[in-house]
Design a protein around this motif. Structure first.
Motif, short mmCIF file in Angstrom:
data_model
loop_
_atom_site.label_atom_id
_atom_site.label_comp_id
_atom_site.label_asym_id
_atom_site.label_seq_id
_atom_site.Cartn_x
_atom_site.Cartn_y
_atom_site.Cartn_z
N PRO A 311 -19.66 -23.44 -6.53
CA PRO A 311 -19.73 -22.37 -7.62
C PRO A 311 -18.67 -21.16 -7.33
N LYS A 312 -17.86 -21.35 -6.42
CA LYS A 312 -16.73 -20.08 -6.24
C LYS A 312 -15.51 -20.79 -6.57
N VAL A 313 -15.48 -21.91 -7.19
CA VAL A 313 -14.13 -22.58 -7.55
C VAL A 313 -14.29 -22.75 -9.17
N GLU A 314 -13.07 -22.19 -9.57
CA GLU A 314 -13.26 -22.25 -11.53
C GLU A 314 -12.65 -23.57 -11.81
N LYS A 315 -11.44 -24.02 -11.15
CA LYS A 315 -10.89 -25.24 -11.63
C LYS A 315 -10.23 -26.04 -10.37
N VAL A 316 -10.30 -27.27 -10.47
CA VAL A 316 -9.49 -28.20 -9.37
C VAL A 316 -8.37 -28.54 -10.01
N TYR A 317 -7.17 -28.76 -9.32
CA TYR A 317 -5.95 -29.13 -10.08
C TYR A 317 -5.73 -30.52 -8.99
N TYR A 318 -6.38 -31.43 -9.52
CA TYR A 318 -6.04 -32.82 -8.64
C TYR A 318 -6.05 -33.96 -9.51
N LEU A 319 -5.15 -34.96 -9.19
CA LEU A 319 -4.78 -35.85 -10.17
C LEU A 319 -5.88 -36.98 -10.22
N GLY A 320 -6.80 -37.22 -9.22
CA GLY A 320 -7.88 -38.04 -9.28
C GLY A 320 -8.80 -37.56 -10.12
N ASN A 321 -8.88 -36.34 -10.67
CA ASN A 321 -9.84 -35.90 -11.57
C ASN A 321 -9.54 -36.29 -13.17
N LEU A 322 -8.06 -36.68 -13.33
CA LEU A 322 -7.62 -36.86 -14.91
C LEU A 322 -8.78 -37.90 -15.59
N MET A 323 -9.11 -37.88 -16.77
CA MET A 323 -9.89 -38.58 -17.19
C MET A 323 -9.23 -39.54 -18.37
N PRO A 324 -9.58 -40.80 -18.91
CA PRO A 324 -9.11 -41.31 -19.97
C PRO A 324 -9.20 -40.37 -21.15
N GLY A 325 -8.36 -40.72 -21.94
CA GLY A 325 -8.06 -39.69 -23.08
C GLY A 325 -7.08 -38.74 -23.02
N ASP A 326 -6.99 -38.11 -21.88
CA ASP A 326 -6.27 -36.97 -21.51
C ASP A 326 -4.94 -37.67 -21.40
N PRO A 327 -3.96 -37.07 -22.20
CA PRO A 327 -2.28 -37.48 -21.86
C PRO A 327 -1.89 -37.54 -20.61
N GLN A 328 -2.23 -36.43 -19.77
CA GLN A 328 -1.81 -36.70 -18.36
C GLN A 328 -2.26 -38.06 -17.45
N TYR A 329 -3.57 -38.41 -18.17
CA TYR A 329 -4.33 -39.49 -17.40
C TYR A 329 -3.27 -40.67 -17.79
N ASP A 418 -14.39 -26.34 6.85
CA ASP A 418 -13.58 -25.11 7.02
C ASP A 418 -13.55 -24.66 5.52
N ILE A 419 -13.27 -25.26 4.47
CA ILE A 419 -13.15 -24.70 3.15
C ILE A 419 -14.50 -24.15 2.84
N GLU A 420 -15.66 -24.84 3.27
CA GLU A 420 -16.95 -24.24 2.82
C GLU A 420 -17.41 -23.09 3.41
N GLN A 421 -16.82 -22.77 4.62
CA GLN A 421 -17.10 -21.70 5.55
C GLN A 421 -16.49 -20.41 5.11
N ALA A 422 -15.16 -20.89 4.85
CA ALA A 422 -14.14 -19.71 4.07
C ALA A 422 -14.76 -19.15 2.93
N LEU A 423 -15.11 -20.19 1.99
CA LEU A 423 -15.71 -19.68 0.76
C LEU A 423 -16.81 -18.69 0.74
N ALA A 424 -17.72 -19.27 1.73
CA ALA A 424 -19.01 -18.62 1.81
C ALA A 424 -18.97 -17.10 2.12
N ILE A 425 -17.72 -16.71 2.72
CA ILE A 425 -17.99 -15.39 3.23
C ILE A 425 -17.60 -14.30 1.82
N ASP A 426 -18.50 -13.29 1.96
CA ASP A 426 -18.60 -12.36 0.78
C ASP A 426 -17.68 -11.15 1.17
#
Length: 427
Positions: A311-329, A418-426
């Motif tokens: 919930p604290k992450v707006e967008k992930v820039y990772y090539l494995g997330n590209l989907m068919p139909g996207d020119p980047q894919y 480690d990522i989870e606990q760092a994101l959890a800190i308000d």
């Protein structure tokens, strides 16, 4: 150049995979007291057997004659050739199926040498955006001092749009190089290398060919091979995946014999080749390159999956997330064999939230660079890309909420914890 330590017959036995040849290719133990590993040739100069031999070697080294068929050239001086560098360069060629390789003191020395060799005052360099911050600085702050100007293009621009942009700037006859960094640092943006080749060919005149040079650092020599997709030269920060242990600085350039002869010649006179100790360390690292990178890619896939649903992450820039139909894919499927181990993400909020996350990590190290065995995290907008113009940072999504992570070989569950606990800190 070849010399006595090279073993040209090793490939005759079987068409071995590159990872199998990283321990042996180019080295004859019997010429080094039977040492299983190539020694460190920590020497500045080499002894000639005769004055005639020295003359013969120098004639070829300075281009006064061509090497005879089957002629074995010896060693002269470590600024020209050294066994550790020669064997390293032979092994690096295997991954990209390149004719020649030259190694440098850093990735930036490799990039700057290529640009200085193939560009002259009045020339224009077409370059992809974004690129690594150091490359951006060299293009936009250093090259203009020599009368060389850059024109940037983005992945969203078509061949026709790039052509029209160049024409509108009156640069149709001035373009001499297309420099492409793909995937781009830090957003993982992809550029179609076949389109880049077409752009270069459109601006080539007779024998005055426009060079396509690709920075392949993000993919390393394992996951993408630009020479197979129309590139003329490939550059690496060998500090990253090739070195892979955060303990050296180096660079590399690969390409065909004619272009690499020019690169090597300028390297000789700039004197920015790497030394034998670094060459030896890189040979050591090549032995585990595939194992390391494979593990890092596996970890990155799991980390990206965790971030995608946070919930604290707006967008992930990772090539494995590209989907068919996207020119980047489509580009990804055509050019790459893996999604890699680099990812970035936008944290909900801005610099304050990003800094809180960075400051509260316990396992992942807050440091620039990438491709190492340990996971590394940084804030591009204020670190690696802080010198990129604000206009370009806004255009390319290098915002205050963007964080870049290079995934290491630790256990994936520990990285995620480690990522989870760092994101959890308000804050």
């Amino acid at each position: 150049m070849s010399f006595a330590l090279l073993n040209p017959n090793v490939m005759d036995q079987r068409n071995f995979h590159p990872e199998s040849l990283m321990m042996t290719h180019g080295y004859k133990p019997e010429l080094s007291e039977g040492a299983i590993k190539c020694p460190i040739f920590q020497t500045s100069t080499f002894v000639f057997k005769s004055a005639e031999e020295g003359k013969s070697f120098f004639q070829v080294a300075y281009g006064k004659r061509e090497k005879e068929p089957n002629e074995e050239l010896g060693l002269i001086y470590s600024r020209l050739n050294n066994p550790d560098l020669q064997i390293l360069e032979e092994r690096l060629c295997l991954w990209d199926q390149a004719e020649e390789c030259a190694v440098f003191e850093s990735g930036m020395s490799a990039i700057s040498t290529v640009m200085l060799e193939f560009l002259r005052p009045g020339d224009v360099l077409l370059y992809s955006k974004p690129v690594y911050g150091g490359t951006d600085h060299f293009i936009n702050k250093v090259l203009p001092q020599y009368g060389i100007n850059g024109i940037g293009f983005t992945s969203s621009q078509s061949l026709e749009e790039i052509t029209e942009m160049v024409k509108s700037k009156g640069a149709e006859d001035k373009v001499k190089m297309v420099f492409v960094e793909t995937p781009a640092n830090p957003t993982n943006t992809l550029f179609d290398l076949e389109v880049c080749r077409m752009v270069a060919d459109q601006h080539s005149r007779n024998e005055d060919k426009v060079i396509v040079c690709v920075d392949n650092t993000y993919m390393g020599p394992l996951w993408q091979h630009p020479l197979a997709h129309g590139a003329d030269l490939v550059v690496y920060s060998a500090t990253k995946y090739i070195g892979g242990h955060s303990d050296l600085i180096a660079g590399a350039v690969l390409g065909n014999v004619s272009l690499m002869k020019r690169v090597r010649t300028l390297r000789t006179f700039l004197g920015n080749m790497t030394g034998p100790w670094t060459g030896w360390l890189l040979m050591r690292s090549l032995e585990t390159l595939k194992v390391r990178m494979t593990k890092q890619a596996e970890n990155a896939e799991k980390v990206a999956g965790f971030l995608q649903n946070h919930p604290k992450v707006e967008k992930v820039y990772y090539l494995g997330n590209l989907m068919p139909g996207d020119p980047q894919y489509a580009v990804f499927k055509k050019q790459m064999t893996s999604a890699g181990a680099m990812l970035s993400f936008d944290i909900v909020g801005g610099e304050k939230e990003a800094f809180s996350f960075l400051n509260n990590l316990k396992l992942i190290k807050l440091a620039v660079s990438l491709g190492s065995t340990e996971s590394l995290v940084e804030h591009p907008a204020t670190m690696t890309h802080s010198d990129v113009s604000e206009e370009d940072r806004n255009l390319l999504g290098i915002s205050e909420k963007l964080v870049r992570i290079s995934i290491g070989v630790e256990h994936y569950s520990d990285i995620i914890w480690d990522i989870e606990q760092a994101l959890a800190i308000d804050i």
